[in-house]
Design an enzyme around this catalytic site. Structure first.
Site, PDB file in Angstrom:
ATOM      1  N   LYS A  97      49.703  62.101  10.673  1.00  0.00           N
ATOM      2  CA  LYS A  97      48.440  61.866   9.983  1.00  0.00           C
ATOM      3  C   LYS A  97      47.426  61.346  10.997  1.00  0.00           C
ATOM      4  O   LYS A  97      47.755  60.499  11.841  1.00  0.00           O
ATOM      5  CB  LYS A  97      48.672  60.839   8.873  1.00  0.00           C
ATOM      6  CG  LYS A  97      47.481  60.531   7.995  1.00  0.00           C
ATOM      7  CD  LYS A  97      47.907  59.558   6.903  1.00  0.00           C
ATOM      8  CE  LYS A  97      46.786  59.171   5.979  1.00  0.00           C
ATOM      9  NZ  LYS A  97      47.239  58.235   4.915  1.00  0.00           N
ATOM     10  N   SER A 178      46.340  59.629   0.465  1.00  0.00           N
ATOM     11  CA  SER A 178      45.481  60.131   1.518  1.00  0.00           C
ATOM     12  C   SER A 178      46.226  60.954   2.578  1.00  0.00           C
ATOM     13  O   SER A 178      45.593  61.584   3.420  1.00  0.00           O
ATOM     14  CB  SER A 178      44.771  58.955   2.207  1.00  0.00           C
ATOM     15  OG  SER A 178      45.709  58.082   2.817  1.00  0.00           O
ATOM     16  N   SER A 202      49.526  56.656  -1.049  1.00  0.00           N
ATOM     17  CA  SER A 202      49.065  57.669  -0.108  1.00  0.00           C
ATOM     18  C   SER A 202      50.165  58.485   0.560  1.00  0.00           C
ATOM     19  O   SER A 202      49.877  59.489   1.208  1.00  0.00           O
ATOM     20  CB  SER A 202      48.178  57.021   0.965  1.00  0.00           C
ATOM     21  OG  SER A 202      46.922  56.695   0.430  1.00  0.00           O
TER      22      SER A 202
END
Length: 528
Positions: A97, A178, A202
């Site tokens: 990420k 996210s 997330s």
């Protein structure tokens, strides 16, 4: 419709079948190349070439990957040429990420144009552990910008740098966030594992709506060093993977104490043999609390959940219904003040360590940057949470301290701890989140409901989600939560469920669920 012309459904099927055949041919070719390169098992180089090929074929549809690391093949060749014993992640290409730093030429942007020059040339401690385990760092994935802490009206999976990541089951559906790109890259078949981060939902939400496994570890099991932060109370990184065994393997590689992260001081003492915990009969004799208060928002999801409970019971688990939780409604407001306060403090501290090329040195600078670049950064939704965070009064503020005590008590002592203790339970289960909702640029996320994962997030306890079934072609996840440091137990339960349930979640890259049979004909008027 004209006589003799194919129906809309027939043309749709033909197009999708052709797309699927082309994609399958590509995957077969990649697999053949990999096997040919290294006999029965993939070398690091073969695995990396295969992953790059998958990204090149698949990613234009889903926009999960922000950038491939141009050093990836060099990394792989160096690993293959090493004479040391092969590490736990030999043959794995891992995506990160893009709020996680990695040494090399790629920036760590958190999805924001404000950090396009944030090339730090340093590894986050968890990335150093991945490399030590012989993983190749393939590149960076898109995310909900700033890990979805900028606005309540955000669109999950959108960032100023990466645009909109799309759900591979239906491309007009939201991937959640996210860690959107990390989950989609795994679900779409680009890699077997990626790293996400979670403050509240997330990792687990995107894993669930994309039909893969996600594990949010105990806060303090995995270092948060050199990761763009939100909250030192709740932030953690964790694996998103194709199955429970792969998630366990990645966790084994990244778990451990880091002198730079005080929260991890006890991590080494709590590391377990996560792979050894993966037993098909792990659920036998387990006492599982069923969080009935975290259901009722999606009839389709509830139906699949009941089927999942039947699997747990058939595998030897005793199920105990839990119908309410005291003060749950008060937890959200308290958590909000905690996150806003810690965001300002923690982000300012992080930005102070970035290279001089990064001109946004504080949260206030970021707010000003977004306003100056509103045509891209603020065109879809605002930054009211940033503004609210900037107005907070710091960690010494009595209101902040009270909010943290309140949220931690409701989620931990009076929440998960109390439920486990009252009925002598080993773990808690509930649906993770509703099926993926449509991407909505007008109104922002329109989430249909979620379970009780926020309890684990606020308490800092582990939360595993595994695919539990499908609702009209969209995957939904089963959440399994437990006390601090219970990752091995949860992984064992998840593995046993996975093997028994045999959920077949395969993305079809449909333009929409509504446009595909059998739903499309049902949306047409009855022919009379």
């Amino acid at each position: 419709m004209h006589a003799g012309t194919p129906s809309e459904a027939a043309r749709y099927n033909a197009t999708m079948n052709l797309n699927c055949r082309l994609l399958n041919v590509c995957m077969v070719v990649v697999a053949m190349v990999s096997v040919a390169a290294n006999g029965a098992a993939q070398s690091a180089e073969a695995a990396t070439k295969a992953a790059i090929a998958q990204v090149q074929v698949i990613d234009p549809r889903v926009h999960a990957v922000l950038a491939l690391d141009p050093t990836a093949l060099d990394q792989a060749r160096a690993i293959d040429q090493s004479r040391k014993a092969r590490g736990l992640l030999y043959g794995y290409a891992i995506l990160l990420k893009d709020n996680i730093e990695a040494d090399g030429p790629l920036a760590t942007t958190a999805g924001s144009m404000a950090l396009l020059d944030n090339v730090t040339h340093r590894d986050a401690p968890l990335v150093a552990r991945l490399r030590k385990a012989d993983a190749v760092i393939l590149g960076k994935t898109n995310l909900s910008e700033w890990a979805n802490i900028r606005s309540n009206a955000s669109i999950s999976g959108w960032s100023g740098v990466g645009g909109q990541t799309r759900n591979p089951y239906a491309l007009d559906r939201d991937p959640c966030g996210s860690s959107s790109g990390s989950a989609v890259a795994v679900a779409a078949g680009e890699v077997k594992a990626a790293i996400g981060t979670e403050t509240d939902g997330s990792i687990t939400c995107p894993a669930a709506v994309n039909g893969v496994v996600g594990l949010k570890p105990t806060v303090g099991l995995v270092s948060r060093g050199r990761i763009v932060p939100i909250s030192h109370s709740q932030d953690t990184a964790g694996p998103i993977a194709v199955d429970v065994a792969t998630a366990a393997r990645v966790l084994a590689a990244i778990a451990g104490s880091d002198p730079g992260d005080p929260a991890t001081k006890d991590a080494d003492a709590h590391i377990s043999n996560y792979l050894a915990a993966l037993k098909p009969d792990a659920l036998k004799g387990a006492r599982i609390g069923v969080l009935r208060f975290a259901t009722g928002w999606s009839a389709g999801t509830d139906k699949v959940f009941e089927q999942a409970l039947a699997v747990l019971k058939a595998q030897g688990a005793t199920l105990v219904d839990i119908t309410d939780l005291k003060d749950r409604d008060k937890m959200g407001d308290a958590e909000g003040l905690v996150l806003n306060t810690e965001l300002k403090v923690d982000l300012n501290s992080y930005l102070a360590t970035t290279p001089a090329t990064v001109k946004t040195r504080t949260l206030a600078d970021v707010i000003a940057f977004d306003a100056a670049h509103a045509d891209r950064e603020l065109a879809l939704f605002g930054q009211e949470l940033f503004v609210k965070a900037e107005a907070t009064k710091g960690l010494a503020d009595p209101a902040y301290k009270t909010a943290r005590e309140t949220s931690l008590r409701i989620a931990g002592r009076d929440g998960i701890d109390a439920m486990l203790e009252k009925d002598h339970l080993d773990a808690l289960v509930c649906p993770t989140v509703a099926p993926a909702w449509k991407i909505d640029a007008v109104n922002g996320d329109q989430v249909g409901g979620s379970g009780a994962g926020g309890l684990a997030a606020v308490a800092g306890y582990p939360h595993l989600t595994v695919p539990m079934g499908m609702v009209m072609g969209l995957p939904v996840g089963l959440s399994i939560m437990g006390p601090a440091w219970s990752e091995a137990r949860l992984l064992g339960y998840g593995y046993a469920f996975e093997k028994a349930a045999k959920v077949n979640a395969q993305p079809r890259f449909l333009p929409s669920i509504e446009g595909a049979p059998p739903i499309a004909p049902l949306l047409e008027p009855l022919k009379r």
